[in-house]
Design a protein around this motif. Sequence first.
Motif, PDB file in Angstrom:
ATOM      1  N   LEU A 131       9.190  14.851   7.047  1.00 35.85           N
ATOM      2  CA  LEU A 131       8.374  13.639   6.922  1.00 35.85           C
ATOM      3  C   LEU A 131       7.877  13.416   5.493  1.00 35.85           C
ATOM      4  N   LYS A 132       7.387  14.491   4.856  1.00 37.50           N
ATOM      5  CA  LYS A 132       6.823  14.316   3.505  1.00 37.50           C
ATOM      6  C   LYS A 132       7.797  13.619   2.545  1.00 37.50           C
ATOM      7  N   PRO A 133       9.061  14.077   2.454  1.00 37.89           N
ATOM      8  CA  PRO A 133       9.954  13.424   1.486  1.00 37.89           C
ATOM      9  C   PRO A 133      10.128  11.931   1.765  1.00 37.89           C
ATOM     10  N   LYS A 134       9.997  11.541   3.047  1.00 42.19           N
ATOM     11  CA  LYS A 134      10.204  10.124   3.362  1.00 42.19           C
ATOM     12  C   LYS A 134       8.945   9.291   3.170  1.00 42.19           C
ATOM     13  N   ILE A 135       7.774   9.917   3.302  1.00 46.19           N
ATOM     14  CA  ILE A 135       6.570   9.078   3.249  1.00 46.19           C
ATOM     15  C   ILE A 135       5.932   9.001   1.852  1.00 46.19           C
ATOM     16  N   ILE A 136       6.192   9.982   1.003  1.00 50.32           N
ATOM     17  CA  ILE A 136       5.645   9.853  -0.354  1.00 50.32           C
ATOM     18  C   ILE A 136       6.367   8.684  -1.034  1.00 50.32           C
ATOM     19  N   GLY A 137       5.576   7.717  -1.456  1.00 47.90           N
ATOM     20  CA  GLY A 137       6.164   6.525  -2.080  1.00 47.90           C
ATOM     21  C   GLY A 137       6.422   5.402  -1.084  1.00 47.90           C
ATOM     22  N   ALA A 138       6.282   5.701   0.242  1.00 46.21           N
ATOM     23  CA  ALA A 138       6.519   4.636   1.244  1.00 46.21           C
ATOM     24  C   ALA A 138       5.456   3.554   1.110  1.00 46.21           C
ATOM     25  N   ASP A 139       5.896   2.316   1.304  1.00 44.47           N
ATOM     26  CA  ASP A 139       4.983   1.182   1.186  1.00 44.47           C
ATOM     27  C   ASP A 139       4.680   0.657   2.588  1.00 44.47           C
TER      28      ASP A 139
ATOM     29  N   MET B 166       0.841  -1.191   0.000  1.00 43.49           N
ATOM     30  CA  MET B 166       0.000   0.000   0.000  1.00 43.49           C
ATOM     31  C   MET B 166       0.882   1.249   0.000  1.00 43.49           C
ATOM     32  N   LYS B 167       0.881   1.953  -1.102  1.00 41.63           N
ATOM     33  CA  LYS B 167       1.808   3.096  -1.258  1.00 41.63           C
ATOM     34  C   LYS B 167       1.133   4.441  -0.990  1.00 41.63           C
ATOM     35  N   ILE B 168       1.849   5.306  -0.271  1.00 45.05           N
ATOM     36  CA  ILE B 168       1.356   6.666  -0.014  1.00 45.05           C
ATOM     37  C   ILE B 168       1.700   7.528  -1.241  1.00 45.05           C
ATOM     38  N   VAL B 169       0.673   8.235  -1.775  1.00 47.80           N
ATOM     39  CA  VAL B 169       0.943   9.068  -2.956  1.00 47.80           C
ATOM     40  C   VAL B 169       0.846  10.568  -2.667  1.00 47.80           C
ATOM     41  N   ASP B 170       0.167  10.951  -1.569  1.00 47.94           N
ATOM     42  CA  ASP B 170       0.092  12.396  -1.292  1.00 47.94           C
ATOM     43  C   ASP B 170      -0.198  12.638   0.182  1.00 47.94           C
ATOM     44  N   ILE B 171       0.176  13.829   0.634  1.00 48.37           N
ATOM     45  CA  ILE B 171      -0.124  14.246   2.011  1.00 48.37           C
ATOM     46  C   ILE B 171      -0.727  15.643   1.970  1.00 48.37           C
ATOM     47  N   LEU B 172      -1.849  15.814   2.679  1.00 48.87           N
ATOM     48  CA  LEU B 172      -2.431  17.154   2.830  1.00 48.87           C
ATOM     49  C   LEU B 172      -2.247  17.553   4.285  1.00 48.87           C
ATOM     50  N   ILE B 173      -1.897  18.820   4.488  1.00 45.53           N
ATOM     51  CA  ILE B 173      -1.671  19.307   5.852  1.00 45.53           C
ATOM     52  C   ILE B 173      -2.585  20.501   6.079  1.00 45.53           C
ATOM     53  N   GLY B 174      -3.384  20.444   7.131  1.00 45.88           N
ATOM     54  CA  GLY B 174      -4.333  21.528   7.389  1.00 45.88           C
ATOM     55  C   GLY B 174      -4.263  21.975   8.831  1.00 45.88           C
ATOM     56  N   LYS B 175      -4.972  23.074   9.096  1.00 49.65           N
ATOM     57  CA  LYS B 175      -4.941  23.670  10.434  1.00 49.65           C
ATOM     58  C   LYS B 175      -6.364  23.875  10.916  1.00 49.65           C
ATOM     59  N   ILE B 176      -6.636  23.555  12.181  1.00 48.91           N
ATOM     60  CA  ILE B 176      -7.933  23.942  12.739  1.00 48.91           C
ATOM     61  C   ILE B 176      -7.719  24.608  14.092  1.00 48.91           C
ATOM     62  N   LYS B 177      -8.709  25.378  14.491  1.00 47.42           N
ATOM     63  CA  LYS B 177      -8.657  26.082  15.768  1.00 47.42           C
ATOM     64  C   LYS B 177     -10.038  25.866  16.389  1.00 47.42           C
ATOM     65  N   ILE B 178     -10.064  25.318  17.618  1.00 46.64           N
ATOM     66  CA  ILE B 178     -11.352  24.947  18.211  1.00 46.64           C
ATOM     67  C   ILE B 178     -11.532  25.692  19.541  1.00 46.64           C
ATOM     68  N   PRO B 179     -12.674  26.361  19.723  1.00 50.68           N
ATOM     69  CA  PRO B 179     -12.892  27.035  21.013  1.00 50.68           C
ATOM     70  C   PRO B 179     -13.085  26.031  22.154  1.00 50.68           C
ATOM     71  N   LEU B 180     -12.732  26.447  23.372  1.00 47.20           N
ATOM     72  CA  LEU B 180     -12.890  25.582  24.549  1.00 47.20           C
ATOM     73  C   LEU B 180     -14.148  25.963  25.320  1.00 47.20           C
ATOM     74  N   LYS B 181     -14.662  25.020  26.131  1.00 49.22           N
ATOM     75  CA  LYS B 181     -15.822  25.345  26.974  1.00 49.22           C
ATOM     76  C   LYS B 181     -15.425  26.373  28.027  1.00 49.22           C
ATOM     77  N   ARG B 182     -14.223  26.213  28.583  1.00 53.97           N
ATOM     78  CA  ARG B 182     -13.654  27.191  29.521  1.00 53.97           C
ATOM     79  C   ARG B 182     -12.133  27.136  29.381  1.00 53.97           C
ATOM     80  N   PRO B 183     -11.419  28.190  29.790  1.00 54.84           N
ATOM     81  CA  PRO B 183      -9.956  28.165  29.626  1.00 54.84           C
ATOM     82  C   PRO B 183      -9.354  26.939  30.313  1.00 54.84           C
ATOM     83  N   PHE B 184      -8.345  26.356  29.669  1.00 56.25           N
ATOM     84  CA  PHE B 184      -7.673  25.167  30.205  1.00 56.25           C
ATOM     85  C   PHE B 184      -6.410  25.664  30.915  1.00 56.25           C
TER      86      PHE B 184
END
Length: 365
Positions: A70-78, A1-19
């Motif tokens: 990481l990306k250069p090592k995992i694209i094409g990794a089996d 099973m070969k990895i052909v692409d990686i997408l990287i995204g960002k999310i920001k989630i509000p908290l119920k109360r400060p941690f």
Amino acid sequence: MKIVDILIGKIKIPLKRPFKTALRTVYFAEDIIVKLLTRSGLVGYGSAAPTLAITGESSDSIISCLVNNLKPKIIGADLSNLEKVMNDLHSSFVNNTSALAAVDMAFYDLLAQSLNLPLYKYLGGYHNLVFTDLTISANSPEVMVADSLIALDEGFQDLKLKLGLNPSLDFVRVQAVRTAVGNKVKISLDANQAWGAKEAVRIIRRFEKLNLNIEFVEQPVKAKKLSDLRYVTQNVETDILADESVFSPYDALQLIHHKACDLLNIKLAKAGGIFNATKILNIAEAAGVECIVGCMLESQISVTAAAHFAAAKKSIVRCDLDSPSLLAENPIVGGAVVEANTLTLSETDAGLGIKEVLNVEYLKF
Ligand SMILES: C[C@H](N)C(=O)N[C@H](CCC(=O)O)C(=O)O
Ligand SMILES: [Mg+2]
């Protein structure tokens, strides 16, 4: 099973109360999303939370590690050569454990999907329910009592009190919460490294003398001070849980060899994912040391991965997988179903069962 692409995204989630912990106060949770695509069309998910004060990683450093290391090592990794792929990744840099964990959990998601198994079954399949405590942030005793009573109302029976923000108040905090919640509720404490060794022994012995019935005390002293952790463990009755002191299998070996703690807190974000978390668990099991699976303030993706790991194994007796309950919103579709203190894993959805991430901004690089 070969990895052909990686997408990287960002999310920001509000908290119920400060941690609020002795290490940091946080007003929203940030998460870096990793989406791996295979040649056969499978999609694997992972995520990494920047916890600078613990893993040393920021959002920028996680993204940079993913893109440049990481990306250069995992694209094409089996992934049918997982042992080879993981050893290559683990030996190519140190630290950056959350970034590595995000990729590792996406790999395991894909491997389990390729066999059409939920991840917990792929990893061992012990059961599909995980029970968690709820963390009560460090605040004034009055606020901590109020937050604890809300937690009980919501169905939690096991509370982890954050201490160490002005330690002089810690005793009052614990006594006030114990009086308010009664004796049936389990209470554990997390000082996040705030106490000195002698101070920790003095504080914990005081809790013992007054029968405050504490399950365990987590990371009372500095992460790197193994001799201080050992001193505390050897001089109190209460169990001591190592958290920031244990990242790697080698750390686990050292802590166990030196009898520096009674319990280990395994977090995927510290271990670099399931591959090394399994090694830590195996070391602990061989030594008869119990493990807890914990989390950072992180999204439903990585908490679902940790829940699958915990559910797969007989010897994980407790969990601190409460992050989804601390968030005010859940942008992740799929994964563990969280109802109060119970995380239920689907017996039929393959892999992690993540379907989609809402409001994610995928980066161009
Ligand atoms: C969220 C979890 N219950 C927890 O308390 N984790 C902390 C560290 C979390 C963070 O700062 O993001 C811990 O166990 O020390
Ligand atoms: Mg901790």
